[in-house]
Design an enzyme around this catalytic site. Structure first.
Site, PDB file in Angstrom:
ATOM      1  N   LYS A  33       0.824  -1.209   0.000  1.00 44.64           N
ATOM      2  CA  LYS A  33       0.000   0.000   0.000  1.00 44.64           C
ATOM      3  C   LYS A  33       0.858   1.259   0.000  1.00 44.64           C
ATOM      4  CE  LYS A  33      -4.064   1.898   2.309  1.00 44.64           C
ATOM      5  NZ  LYS A  33      -4.667   2.245   1.036  1.00 44.64           N
ATOM      6  N   GLY A  88       6.261   0.892   6.022  1.00 46.17           N
ATOM      7  CA  GLY A  88       7.175  -0.044   5.355  1.00 46.17           C
ATOM      8  C   GLY A  88       7.297   0.232   3.868  1.00 46.17           C
ATOM      9  N   CYS A  89       6.186   0.511   3.226  1.00 48.30           N
ATOM     10  CA  CYS A  89       6.192   0.757   1.776  1.00 48.30           C
ATOM     11  C   CYS A  89       6.924   2.053   1.442  1.00 48.30           C
ATOM     12  CB  CYS A  89       4.769   0.772   1.238  1.00 48.30           C
ATOM     13  SG  CYS A  89       3.939  -0.824   1.459  1.00 48.30           S
ATOM     14  N   THR A  90       6.795   3.041   2.310  1.00 49.76           N
ATOM     15  CA  THR A  90       7.498   4.304   2.097  1.00 49.76           C
ATOM     16  C   THR A  90       9.002   4.114   2.274  1.00 49.76           C
ATOM     17  OG1 THR A  90       5.561   5.569   2.779  1.00 49.76           O
ATOM     18  CG2 THR A  90       7.697   6.702   2.858  1.00 49.76           C
ATOM     19  N   ALA A 130      10.212   2.297  -0.889  1.00 45.63           N
ATOM     20  CA  ALA A 130      10.183   3.184  -2.057  1.00 45.63           C
ATOM     21  C   ALA A 130      11.298   4.227  -1.995  1.00 45.63           C
ATOM     22  CB  ALA A 130       8.822   3.862  -2.178  1.00 45.63           C
TER      23      ALA A 130
END
Length: 169
Positions: free
Chosen positions: A39, A44-46, A49
């Site tokens: 998401k 975590g995704c940030t 990325a």
């Protein structure tokens, strides 16, 4: 379904953060990797990325395209990309069709609650369109470095004599 190294990568066509379709056919002849994440704009995704963002120039210098894929829509990707200055393409897979082809749309368990979601994974695709490596169930922090190392292993440090022998104690 687990994709095997050397197997043809599943074909895909998905919209990017601008609504422009990107296909595996358009990437033929290039090394690229698809990193699947759950998401946009979550911790975590940030982290993941932003690590790919920070290493982006190195990936490009070495000829690899970076593509992030999540179930988020085009508008969410555009906002996420702008907020964090992400220089690479984000692909929207809201129906999780491509995630299913790659075997990363799986049953997840959070605090006893079961649901379907992305198993954070990365697939390195070679210029012929085959899976060069599959990295399943990875952790966000340090993942960009792991992909870079996987694509371009660091040569062993050679001793003064030119061999790889360990120095004498």
């Amino acid at each position: 379904m687990q994709l095997e190294t050397g197997a043809p990568a599943p074909r895909f066509e998905l919209p990017d953060e601008n609504g422009k379709n990107v296909s595996s056919d358009s990437l033929k002849g290039k090394t690229y990797f698809l990193y699947f994440y759950p998401k946009d704009d979550t911790p975590g995704c940030t982290t993941e990325a932003c690590e790919f963002r920070d290493a982006y120039d190195v990936f490009r210098e070495r000829g690899a395209e970076v593509l992030g894929v999540s179930p988020d829509d085009v508008a969410s990707h555009e906002k996420f990309k702008t907020k964090y200055g992400l220089p690479f393409t984000l692909l929207a897979d809201p129906e999780h069709e491509v995630a299913e082809k790659y075997g990363v749309w799986t049953e997840r368990n959070s605090y006893g609650k079961k649901y379907m979601g992305i198993n954070r994974s990365t697939f390195i695709i070679d210029p012929e369109g085959n899976v060069a490596q599959a990295m399943m169930g990875i952790k966000p922090a340090g993942h960009a470095s792991a992909v870079l190392e996987s694509l371009y292993p660091t040569p062993a440090v050679q001793g003064e004599s030119g061999d790889n022998a360990a120095p004498a104690a």
